[in-house]
Motif scaffolding. Structure first.
Motif, PDB file in Angstrom:
ATOM      1  N   MET A   1       0.825  -1.206   0.000  1.00 34.66           N
ATOM      2  CA  MET A   1       0.000   0.000   0.000  1.00 34.66           C
ATOM      3  C   MET A   1       0.863   1.260   0.000  1.00 34.66           C
ATOM      4  SD  MET A   1      -2.926  -1.275   2.650  1.00 34.66           S
ATOM      5  CE  MET A   1      -4.243  -0.120   2.359  1.00 34.66           C
ATOM      6  N   GLN A   2       1.949   1.218   0.773  1.00 32.70           N
ATOM      7  CA  GLN A   2       2.844   2.373   0.799  1.00 32.70           C
ATOM      8  C   GLN A   2       3.485   2.582  -0.567  1.00 32.70           C
ATOM      9  OE1 GLN A   2       5.398   1.269   4.079  1.00 32.70           O
ATOM     10  NE2 GLN A   2       4.290   2.577   5.516  1.00 32.70           N
ATOM     11  N   GLU A   3       3.833   1.489  -1.219  1.00 37.84           N
ATOM     12  CA  GLU A   3       4.436   1.601  -2.554  1.00 37.84           C
ATOM     13  C   GLU A   3       3.432   2.181  -3.546  1.00 37.84           C
ATOM     14  OE1 GLU A   3       6.297  -1.254  -6.030  1.00 37.84           O
ATOM     15  OE2 GLU A   3       6.295  -1.984  -3.969  1.00 37.84           O
ATOM     16  N   LYS A   4       2.179   1.686  -3.490  1.00 34.41           N
ATOM     17  CA  LYS A   4       1.150   2.213  -4.393  1.00 34.41           C
ATOM     18  C   LYS A   4       0.882   3.687  -4.109  1.00 34.41           C
ATOM     19  CE  LYS A   4      -1.323  -2.073  -5.356  1.00 34.41           C
ATOM     20  NZ  LYS A   4      -2.603  -2.811  -5.198  1.00 34.41           N
ATOM     21  N   ALA A   5       0.839   4.058  -2.834  1.00 34.90           N
ATOM     22  CA  ALA A   5       0.612   5.457  -2.469  1.00 34.90           C
ATOM     23  C   ALA A   5       1.765   6.327  -2.970  1.00 34.90           C
ATOM     24  CB  ALA A   5       0.451   5.594  -0.958  1.00 34.90           C
ATOM     25  N   GLY A   6       2.985   5.822  -2.821  1.00 35.15           N
ATOM     26  CA  GLY A   6       4.149   6.565  -3.318  1.00 35.15           C
ATOM     27  C   GLY A   6       4.099   6.744  -4.825  1.00 35.15           C
ATOM     28  N   GLN A   7       3.674   5.703  -5.523  1.00 31.03           N
ATOM     29  CA  GLN A   7       3.559   5.800  -6.985  1.00 31.03           C
ATOM     30  C   GLN A   7       2.468   6.799  -7.373  1.00 31.03           C
ATOM     31  OE1 GLN A   7       2.806   1.743  -8.120  1.00 31.03           O
ATOM     32  NE2 GLN A   7       4.965   1.153  -8.012  1.00 31.03           N
ATOM     33  N   ALA A   8       1.358   6.765  -6.635  1.00 30.88           N
ATOM     34  CA  ALA A   8       0.273   7.704  -6.929  1.00 30.88           C
ATOM     35  C   ALA A   8       0.728   9.141  -6.685  1.00 30.88           C
ATOM     36  CB  ALA A   8      -0.950   7.378  -6.073  1.00 30.88           C
ATOM     37  N   ILE A   9       1.435   9.358  -5.592  1.00 39.39           N
ATOM     38  CA  ILE A   9       1.949  10.702  -5.293  1.00 39.39           C
ATOM     39  C   ILE A   9       2.913  11.143  -6.387  1.00 39.39           C
ATOM     40  CG2 ILE A   9       3.456  11.991  -3.717  1.00 39.39           C
ATOM     41  CD1 ILE A   9       2.108  10.394  -1.426  1.00 39.39           C
ATOM     42  N   SER A  10       3.754  10.239  -6.812  1.00 40.19           N
ATOM     43  CA  SER A  10       4.728  10.561  -7.865  1.00 40.19           C
ATOM     44  C   SER A  10       4.004  10.932  -9.163  1.00 40.19           C
ATOM     45  CB  SER A  10       5.643   9.361  -8.091  1.00 40.19           C
ATOM     46  OG  SER A  10       6.554   9.612  -9.118  1.00 40.19           O
ATOM     47  N   ARG A  11       2.951  10.163  -9.500  1.00 35.51           N
ATOM     48  CA  ARG A  11       2.181  10.486 -10.716  1.00 35.51           C
ATOM     49  C   ARG A  11       1.519  11.857 -10.590  1.00 35.51           C
ATOM     50  NH1 ARG A  11       0.638   5.004 -10.342  1.00 35.51           N
ATOM     51  NH2 ARG A  11      -1.333   5.624  -9.377  1.00 35.51           N
TER      52      ARG A  11
END
Length: 103
Positions: A70-80
Motif C-alpha cells: 500500500m505504501q508503494e502504491k501510495a508513493g507511486q500515486a503521489i509521484s504520478r
C-alpha cells in the motif's frame, strides 16, 4: 469342623486382602489417570499456544507485506500526481489567469 471354620476364615481374610489390594490398585490407577490427564492438558495447551503464536506471526507478516504494498502504491500515486502537476502547472496557471482577467 474346626478345620473347616479355620479354612473358611483364611479364605475370607484372603478375599478381604484381595479386595483391599484391588481398591488400592484402583486408587493408584485413578491417581495416575488424573496425572496423565493433567499432562495431556498441558501438552495440548502448549501446542495450542504454539499454533496461536505461529498464526499471529503469519498474520503479522502478511499485514506488513500488505502495508508495504500500500505504501508503494501510495508513493507511486503521489509521484504520478507530482509529475502531472509539474507538467500541467503552467497551463493551469494560464487558464486561471485568463479567467481572472475576463471577469
Amino acid at each position: 469342623m474346626n478345620e473347616i471354620i479355620t479354612r473358611l476364615n483364611e479364605i475370607e481374610e484372603k478375599a478381604e486382602a484381595i479386595i483391599r489390594d484391588a481398591k488400592s490398585g484402583k486408587e493408584r490407577m485413578l491417581s495416575q489417570l488424573e496425572a496423565d490427564e493433567r499432562e495431556i492438558d498441558r501438552k495440548y495447551e502448549a501446542l495450542e499456544q504454539e499454533k496461536e503464536e505461529h498464526l499471529r506471526q503469519q498474520i503479522s507478516g502478511e499485514n506488513e507485506k500488505r502495508i508495504a504494498q500500500m505504501q508503494e502504491k501510495a508513493g507511486q500515486a503521489i509521484s504520478r500526481l507530482e509529475t502531472d502537476f509539474t507538467e500541467t502547472k503552467e497551463q493551469r496557471a494560464e487558464k486561471l489567469f485568463q479567467k481572472i482577467i475576463q471577469m
